[in-house]
Write a protein that holds these residues in place. Sequence first.
Motif, PDB file in Angstrom:
ATOM      1  N   SER A  43      -1.023 -11.094   8.539  1.00  0.00           N
ATOM      2  CA  SER A  43      -1.969 -10.015   8.287  1.00  0.00           C
ATOM      3  C   SER A  43      -1.835  -9.316   6.943  1.00  0.00           C
ATOM      4  N   ASN A  44      -0.719  -9.521   6.238  1.00  0.00           N
ATOM      5  CA  ASN A  44      -0.506  -8.745   5.020  1.00  0.00           C
ATOM      6  C   ASN A  44       0.463  -9.473   4.091  1.00  0.00           C
ATOM      7  N   HIS A  45       0.635  -8.943   2.896  1.00  0.00           N
ATOM      8  CA  HIS A  45       1.678  -9.416   1.987  1.00  0.00           C
ATOM      9  C   HIS A  45       2.428  -8.201   1.446  1.00  0.00           C
ATOM     10  N   TYR A  46       3.723  -8.433   1.175  1.00  0.00           N
ATOM     11  CA  TYR A  46       4.618  -7.339   0.817  1.00  0.00           C
ATOM     12  C   TYR A  46       5.403  -7.696  -0.434  1.00  0.00           C
ATOM     13  N   SER A  47       5.613  -6.713  -1.272  1.00  0.00           N
ATOM     14  CA  SER A  47       6.476  -6.867  -2.437  1.00  0.00           C
ATOM     15  C   SER A  47       7.916  -6.683  -1.954  1.00  0.00           C
ATOM     16  N   ILE A  48       8.805  -7.602  -2.374  1.00  0.00           N
ATOM     17  CA  ILE A  48      10.197  -7.534  -1.947  1.00  0.00           C
ATOM     18  C   ILE A  48      11.123  -7.614  -3.160  1.00  0.00           C
ATOM     19  N   LYS A  49      12.390  -7.276  -2.965  1.00  0.00           N
ATOM     20  CA  LYS A  49      13.334  -7.170  -4.078  1.00  0.00           C
ATOM     21  C   LYS A  49      14.153  -8.425  -4.358  1.00  0.00           C
ATOM     22  N   ASP A 102       0.823  -1.216   0.000  1.00  0.00           N
ATOM     23  CA  ASP A 102       0.000   0.000   0.000  1.00  0.00           C
ATOM     24  C   ASP A 102       0.859   1.270   0.000  1.00  0.00           C
ATOM     25  N   ASN A 103       1.877   1.293  -0.854  1.00  0.00           N
ATOM     26  CA  ASN A 103       2.780   2.437  -0.997  1.00  0.00           C
ATOM     27  C   ASN A 103       3.511   2.808   0.289  1.00  0.00           C
TER      28      ASN A 103
END
Length: 179
Positions: A107-113, A80-81
């Motif tokens: 609780s969430n998911h995150y974009s990672i590098k 979410d930015n």
Amino acid sequence: MVQLLCSNKVYEKLKQELSKYQIEIEQDGGLVLVENGYGIPSGKLSVVFDAIDYMDVVKLLVSGVREDIHYMNTLTGLSDNKFAVIEPRDILYLEAGPEGMMAYTKSNHYSIKETLQYYEGIWAAKGFIRINKSQLVNLLHVKEIIPWFNSRYVLRMDNLAELEVSKMYSKKLRNTLKM
């Protein structure tokens, strides 16, 4: 930090892999990685390896010598930015998909590098294991292991997600968990 005594081909491969983890190669490093068949220097700590096993040497260095570095003990993800710094113990699993690498928490998911291979190498000692070509699981969050057909398993996670262990990775899971 590390000195290499090996063939040019292995040197280039090791140089590329070690640079990913900011491990410097020096002519007079404290630790010497010696390809089998090359002379072992006296008075220095040396690790002898077969050329085909050069990645095992990298994993050894990353999981042992560099374990104290903070960035390897956390992950920065975007959701979410907003960026969040996440501890490995909070991550249920990592997944490579069409939208890139994702880290899933309760609780969430995150974009990672970084890549799955990167986290597989540095977080193996933290209980992360590869279960198929696109997923790496934190065993601390596996609620149930369900035997599946054709020597496979389904892992039911804390968040009730069900992840399939491929036949290729089933043996490693059994060996890791002594099943």
